[in-house]
Write an enzyme that holds these catalytic residues in place. Structure first.
Site, PDB file in Angstrom:
ATOM      1  N   LYS A  77       0.850  -1.194   0.000  1.00 15.21           N
ATOM      2  CA  LYS A  77       0.000   0.000   0.000  1.00 15.21           C
ATOM      3  C   LYS A  77       0.890   1.251   0.000  1.00 15.21           C
ATOM      4  O   LYS A  77       1.664   1.462   0.928  1.00 15.21           O
ATOM      5  CB  LYS A  77      -0.913  -0.004   1.238  1.00 15.21           C
ATOM      6  CG  LYS A  77      -1.719   1.290   1.437  1.00 15.21           C
ATOM      7  CD  LYS A  77      -2.655   1.191   2.639  1.00 15.21           C
ATOM      8  CE  LYS A  77      -3.330   2.530   2.949  1.00 15.21           C
ATOM      9  NZ  LYS A  77      -4.196   2.482   4.146  1.00 15.21           N
ATOM     10  N   ASP A  94      -2.832  10.043   3.773  1.00 20.29           N
ATOM     11  CA  ASP A  94      -4.222   9.630   3.982  1.00 20.29           C
ATOM     12  C   ASP A  94      -4.942  10.637   4.884  1.00 20.29           C
ATOM     13  O   ASP A  94      -4.874  10.551   6.105  1.00 20.29           O
ATOM     14  CB  ASP A  94      -4.257   8.225   4.604  1.00 20.29           C
ATOM     15  CG  ASP A  94      -5.686   7.718   4.810  1.00 20.29           C
ATOM     16  OD1 ASP A  94      -6.624   8.370   4.304  1.00 20.29           O
ATOM     17  OD2 ASP A  94      -5.843   6.660   5.464  1.00 20.29           O
ATOM     18  N   LYS A 150     -10.333  12.563   8.366  1.00 21.29           N
ATOM     19  CA  LYS A 150      -9.805  12.133   9.672  1.00 21.29           C
ATOM     20  C   LYS A 150      -9.775  13.315  10.643  1.00 21.29           C
ATOM     21  O   LYS A 150      -9.693  14.461  10.204  1.00 21.29           O
ATOM     22  CB  LYS A 150      -8.364  11.622   9.490  1.00 21.29           C
ATOM     23  CG  LYS A 150      -8.248  10.239   8.895  1.00 21.29           C
ATOM     24  CD  LYS A 150      -6.795   9.792   8.875  1.00 21.29           C
ATOM     25  CE  LYS A 150      -6.641   8.421   8.248  1.00 21.29           C
ATOM     26  NZ  LYS A 150      -7.285   7.331   9.013  1.00 21.29           N
ATOM     27  N   ASP A 153       1.427   6.254   5.585  1.00 18.08           N
ATOM     28  CA  ASP A 153       0.468   5.297   5.031  1.00 18.08           C
ATOM     29  C   ASP A 153       0.979   4.638   3.739  1.00 18.08           C
ATOM     30  O   ASP A 153       0.281   3.831   3.146  1.00 18.08           O
ATOM     31  CB  ASP A 153      -0.878   5.994   4.800  1.00 18.08           C
ATOM     32  CG  ASP A 153      -2.065   5.062   5.012  1.00 18.08           C
ATOM     33  OD1 ASP A 153      -1.864   3.991   5.614  1.00 18.08           O
ATOM     34  OD2 ASP A 153      -3.163   5.394   4.552  1.00 18.08           O
ATOM     35  N   ASP A 211     -12.404   6.715   4.101  1.00 16.94           N
ATOM     36  CA  ASP A 211     -11.143   6.524   4.828  1.00 16.94           C
ATOM     37  C   ASP A 211     -10.683   5.063   4.795  1.00 16.94           C
ATOM     38  O   ASP A 211      -9.557   4.762   5.164  1.00 16.94           O
ATOM     39  CB  ASP A 211     -11.304   7.009   6.280  1.00 16.94           C
ATOM     40  CG  ASP A 211      -9.966   7.221   6.967  1.00 16.94           C
ATOM     41  OD1 ASP A 211      -8.938   7.206   6.262  1.00 16.94           O
ATOM     42  OD2 ASP A 211      -9.965   7.406   8.200  1.00 16.94           O
ATOM     43  N   GLU A 249      -9.603   3.396   2.394  1.00 16.24           N
ATOM     44  CA  GLU A 249      -9.152   3.531   1.001  1.00 16.24           C
ATOM     45  C   GLU A 249      -8.042   2.566   0.624  1.00 16.24           C
ATOM     46  O   GLU A 249      -7.859   2.244  -0.531  1.00 16.24           O
ATOM     47  CB  GLU A 249      -8.687   4.968   0.745  1.00 16.24           C
ATOM     48  CG  GLU A 249      -7.244   5.282   1.137  1.00 16.24           C
ATOM     49  CD  GLU A 249      -6.929   5.066   2.610  1.00 16.24           C
ATOM     50  OE1 GLU A 249      -7.863   5.152   3.430  1.00 16.24           O
ATOM     51  OE2 GLU A 249      -5.769   4.775   2.946  1.00 16.24           O
ATOM     52  N   ARG A 282      -7.738  -0.587   1.109  1.00 12.83           N
ATOM     53  CA  ARG A 282      -8.289  -1.814   0.518  1.00 12.83           C
ATOM     54  C   ARG A 282      -8.767  -1.563  -0.909  1.00 12.83           C
ATOM     55  O   ARG A 282      -8.800  -2.485  -1.726  1.00 12.83           O
ATOM     56  CB  ARG A 282      -9.418  -2.355   1.412  1.00 12.83           C
ATOM     57  CG  ARG A 282     -10.526  -1.366   1.665  1.00 12.83           C
ATOM     58  CD  ARG A 282     -11.399  -1.750   2.850  1.00 12.83           C
ATOM     59  NE  ARG A 282     -10.734  -1.487   4.130  1.00 12.83           N
ATOM     60  CZ  ARG A 282     -11.256  -1.777   5.311  1.00 12.83           C
ATOM     61  NH1 ARG A 282     -12.442  -2.346   5.398  1.00 12.83           N
ATOM     62  NH2 ARG A 282     -10.588  -1.516   6.413  1.00 12.83           N
TER      63      ARG A 282
HETATM   64  N1  BES Z   1      -4.378   4.311   6.994  1.00 11.70           N
HETATM   65  C1  BES Z   1      -5.489   4.004   7.774  1.00 11.70           C
HETATM   66  C2  BES Z   1      -5.200   2.978   8.868  1.00 11.70           C
HETATM   67  C3  BES Z   1      -4.305   3.423   9.984  1.00 11.70           C
HETATM   68  C4  BES Z   1      -4.841   4.057  11.077  1.00 11.70           C
HETATM   69  C5  BES Z   1      -2.966   3.138   9.963  1.00 11.70           C
HETATM   70  C6  BES Z   1      -4.012   4.439  12.124  1.00 11.70           C
HETATM   71  C7  BES Z   1      -2.153   3.494  11.018  1.00 11.70           C
HETATM   72  C8  BES Z   1      -2.688   4.143  12.102  1.00 11.70           C
HETATM   73  C9  BES Z   1      -6.636   3.439   6.926  1.00 11.70           C
HETATM   74  O1  BES Z   1      -6.724   3.931   5.649  1.00 11.70           O
HETATM   75  C10 BES Z   1      -7.896   3.783   7.645  1.00 11.70           C
HETATM   76  O2  BES Z   1      -8.186   4.929   7.771  1.00 11.70           O
HETATM   77  N2  BES Z   1      -8.612   2.760   8.111  1.00 11.70           N
HETATM   78  C11 BES Z   1      -9.791   2.944   8.850  1.00 11.70           C
HETATM   79  C12 BES Z   1     -10.780   1.897   8.385  1.00 11.70           C
HETATM   80  C13 BES Z   1     -12.171   2.112   8.899  1.00 11.70           C
HETATM   81  C14 BES Z   1     -12.775   3.343   8.263  1.00 11.70           C
HETATM   82  C15 BES Z   1     -12.996   0.888   8.573  1.00 11.70           C
HETATM   83  C16 BES Z   1      -9.481   2.783  10.332  1.00 11.70           C
HETATM   84  O3  BES Z   1      -8.643   1.950  10.688  1.00 11.70           O
HETATM   85  O4  BES Z   1     -10.041   3.518  11.133  1.00 11.70           O
HETATM   86 ZN    ZN Z   2      -4.896   4.563   4.825  1.00  7.95          ZN
HETATM   87 ZN    ZN Z   3      -7.811   5.736   5.542  1.00  6.08          ZN
END
Ligand code: BES
Ligand code: ZN
Ligand code: ZN
Length: 490
Positions: free
Chosen positions: A256, A261, A268, A279, A338, A340, A342
């Site tokens: 990824k 992000d 966020k 990210d 968010d 994204e 995946r």
């Molecule tokens: N890049 C983030 C995941 C992340 C969060 C990595 C904190 C490192 C630290 C990812 O894109 C994301 O925002 N995931 C969300 C998914 C949710 C919306 C289902 C998350 O983990 O909150």
């Molecule tokens: Zn992300």
């Molecule tokens: Zn995200």
């Protein structure tokens, strides 16, 4: 810093700092001609990470630094890596321009052979001396210009060279991770990937731009990048061994590469949003593997696929509720912009499955905050499709200190990712939980029947505890050494 290697049978050159290692309860073995006053070893027990600086009575060393490896039974590669890092750090703190690390036969035994001891020490030293200085207008250079490793002949030399190559590759990945989002954009990631291949006949790079992605039907990836002024790139690196030996496999690593992000329209919160420059850590790790392959090689054909994009809010950005179609024709209802990672991985996995057709696929992604809750910062979450792959990655994790831990993914979880109005949705129902698992379950729709493992590195990519050679707020370079070890053991 330059590493040099010498056989311990040769005469020891004069050095301002001689580093010696000893297990707990064992007297440090000294090279011929070096002797220490009794007071120097009296309070040195060899406890793990203990250091003792001493002035030798005679011999070719001005000063001697003793480092404890801990109990012989417990002395593993992690201890040796940390000892290597401590050696470099203490030498730097003392203002030394050069130092010698002298490895005894006892050390070889404690660390399972001269090659692994050399590798772990060099890896630790190179990673331990890492600084991120790209953004400083003036940076203080370390005085430590040269470290001489002395050990058992050709085996030891091979180990040190491998450790040096792996350490340098991990540091290359850390430079990519630590760089701010306005420096490492998708375009810059692609440029750094291309640069890895220059002058190396075994490496090639192909970079798809958004027009090419559109032709391939990568609606999921393009849906993420639609909110950004930075054009997305799909980076495809290939390593081909010089000769295709028997048993050689085709392996693909997918990372990824979300260079920032912000969450998109599902924006966020501001606190710690700066950390989302990390990210792209999965993509950075994949590029780091090719940095290592350029210097160390391997007998397998290796592909590295990095979907690189930003995730930003904008008038053209994907809105919650929008539906996009991935490269394999599956439609995805984007309920949270968010989630994204995946989406960009969905198309990257389709591309890998249909264009590369490897024997095994391993993806690395800072995919979910939930994996940090489950496993913290010292392990990566692992979703293997076969027990063999689970076993291989677990072993590689133990050897490299880049630990992985299996998490479940069942058909029940896959069912949670079905949408009412499209084939799939990109998040499950809030309250269902299992955030990391459902992320993996979503990805499973795009890899076909390939042997595959998803590694969630959201915890392990940065913010870990101090392990001397890595840890703290900066990027860890996680994945590079893990995957290189996996390739070597394959
Ligand atoms: N890049 C983030 C995941 C992340 C969060 C990595 C904190 C490192 C630290 C990812 O894109 C994301 O925002 N995931 C969300 C998914 C949710 C919306 C289902 C998350 O983990 O909150
Ligand atoms: Zn992300
Ligand atoms: Zn995200």
């Amino acid at each position: 810093m330059k590493l040099q290697i010498k056989d311990r049978k040769a005469k020891l050159d004069t050095t301002p700092l001689l580093v010696l290692l000893a297990c707990e309860g064992e007297a440090p073995v000294l090279p011929t001609g070096v002797s220490l006053p009794a007071s120097a070893t009296a309070d040195f027990t060899g406890k793990f990470r203990q250091t003792r600086l001493a002035d030798p009575i005679d011999g070719s060393a001005e000063r001697v630094l003793l480092i404890g490896l801990g109990k012989r039974k417990e002395c593993n590669w992690e201890h040796l890596r940390r000892a290597g890092a401590l050696a470099g750090k203490r030498a730097e703190a003392l203002g030394m321009a050069s130092a010698t690390v002298w490895v005894s036969g006892e050390n070889d035994e404690a660390g399972c052979g001269a090659d692994s001891v050399g590798q772990a020490l060099a890896e630790g030293l190179v990673m331990g001396s890492y600084r991120y200085v790209e953004c400083k207008s003036k940076s203080k250079k370390s005085k430590l210009a040269r470290v001489m490793f002395v050990g058992a002949g050709a085996t030891f030399k091979k180990g040190v060279l491998r450790g040096e190559g792996l350490g340098a590759a991990a540091n290359f990945t850390r430079d990519l991770q630590n760089a701010p989002g306005n420096i490492v954009t998708p375009t810059e990631m692609a440029a750094r990937a291309r640069k890895l291949t220059t002058g190396n006949a075994q490496l090639t790079a192909k970079v798809l731009d958004e027009a090419a992605m559109k032709k391939l039907g990568m609606g999921a990836l393009l849906g993420v990048s639609a909110g950004s002024r930075q054009p997305a790139k799909l980076i495809h690196l290939t390593y081909k061994p010089k000769t295709k030996g028997r048993g050689a496999k085709k392996i693909a690593f997918v990372g990824k590469g979300l260079t920032f992000d912000a969450g998109g329209i599902s924006l966020k919160p501001s606190a710690k949003m700066d950390e989302m420059k990390y990210d792209m850590s999965g993509g950075a790790a994949v590029l780091g593997v090719f940095h290592a392959l350029a210097s160390l090689g391997c007998k397998h054909e290796v592909h590295g696929i990095v979907p690189a994009s930003e995730n930003m809010p904008d008038g053209l950005a994907t809105k919650p509720g929008d539906v996009h179609t991935a490269m394999n024709g599956k439609t995805i209802e984007v309920l949270n912009t968010d989630a994204e990672g995946r989406l960009i991985l969905a198309d990257a996995l389709c591309y890998t499955a249909t264009k590369v057709k490897p024997d095994t696929v391993i993806d690395l992604a800072t995919l979910t905050g939930a994996v940090v809750v489950a496993l913290g910062h010292e392990l990566s979450g692992m979703f293997p499709s076969t027990p063999e792959l689970s076993e291989r990655l677990t072993r590689a994790g133990e050897a490299t200190g880049e630990l992985v831990w299996p998490l479940p993914m069942l058909d029940l979880h896959r069912d949670q990712m079905k949408s009412r109005i499209a084939d799939l949705r990109n998040i499950n129902t809030p309250g269902q939980g299992a955030g990391s698992t459902t992320g993996a379950a979503f990805l499973a729709n795009f890899i076909g029947e390939h042997e595959w493992c998803h590694l969630d590195i959201a915890g392990s990519a940065w913010g870990g505890m101090d392990r001397d050679y890595a840890g703290g707020a900066l990027g860890t370079g996680v994945g590079v050494r893990l995957l290189m070890e996996y390739l070597q053991q394959l």
